[in-house]
Design an enzyme around this catalytic site. Sequence first.
Site, PDB file in Angstrom:
ATOM      1  N   SER A  43       0.834  -1.190   0.000  1.00  0.00           N
ATOM      2  CA  SER A  43       0.000   0.000   0.000  1.00  0.00           C
ATOM      3  C   SER A  43       0.879   1.253   0.000  1.00  0.00           C
ATOM      4  O   SER A  43       1.707   1.416  -0.897  1.00  0.00           O
ATOM      5  CB  SER A  43      -0.962  -0.038   1.195  1.00  0.00           C
ATOM      6  OG  SER A  43      -2.025   0.877   1.033  1.00  0.00           O
ATOM      7  N   ASP A 187      -5.928  -3.461  -2.435  1.00  0.00           N
ATOM      8  CA  ASP A 187      -4.818  -3.106  -1.550  1.00  0.00           C
ATOM      9  C   ASP A 187      -4.175  -4.329  -0.879  1.00  0.00           C
ATOM     10  O   ASP A 187      -4.862  -5.144  -0.264  1.00  0.00           O
ATOM     11  CB  ASP A 187      -5.372  -2.165  -0.473  1.00  0.00           C
ATOM     12  CG  ASP A 187      -4.307  -1.392   0.255  1.00  0.00           C
ATOM     13  OD1 ASP A 187      -3.360  -2.013   0.753  1.00  0.00           O
ATOM     14  OD2 ASP A 187      -4.426  -0.155   0.335  1.00  0.00           O
TER      15      ASP A 187
END
Length: 284
Positions: A43, A187
């Site tokens: 991320s 993510d």
Amino acid sequence: MSKRALVLGGGGVAGIAWETGLLVGLADAGIEINKADLFVGTSAGSAVAAQVTSGLSMEELFQRQVDPALQAKEIDVQPNFQQIVADFNRITSEGHRGSALMRELGKTALSTPTVPEAERRNVIVSRLPVHRWPQSRLEIVAVDAFSGERVVFTRESGVELIDAVAASCAVPCVWPPVTIGERRYIDGGCYSAANADLAAGFEKVLIVQPEIPALLLVESLEEQIERLRQNGAQVEVLSPNAVVKNALAAAGGNPLDPALREISAKAGREQARDEVVRIAALWR
């Protein structure tokens, strides 16, 4: 065992800035974090890892966080974090675990209206000073929204660096899942905050992890750290100290707020001064 691994976890736009400032502060003290043998980015951490391995100086990377003329063109978003946490808790309460949990989260992400993928991709283009994979060993983590499996992108994956980072940063229900070929990705922090287990086999592991909501992921960071240590690794973890937390809270506390970049980067650089002795002992 290989020697040193740098693991960079998720934490939004503010997390990118804080991680950058922290690493720059360590570099100020002569700790060459950018010479790790492995970089793992999840991320926000994927964006930082891509920048640290880009060839730009650490000071240049810092200026890209604090100088408005150099900052990436972020999208100012005000997500409903309470709803996101509620959706995640609903999915876990249904008994889903592992890849099944990730598949259900993927379904939710795919059905949630967001900005167009192209608009979001332009943000990642703006974030990265270099758009090609580095020669350094860089691993970027995402989750396949269809299968629920964790995916680790590398230079050998045949995926553009921009798309790998975009996929790793595709926060469910905030940003659109990223299309790569016939797959969609969300993510990598959904699987694990930092995916530190990918540093297995390394003697020295430095984990940099911003504050994130406490969600039931597939694996916790604590579980992964314990396994690394049981296998003989030296592990140190850097997370925001009380000064950083208070400063961010006073500024609004939304980790996706682009306005927090300057304060986060400067706070991270300042915090590094208190961590130099501990991290220098690990990294030597």
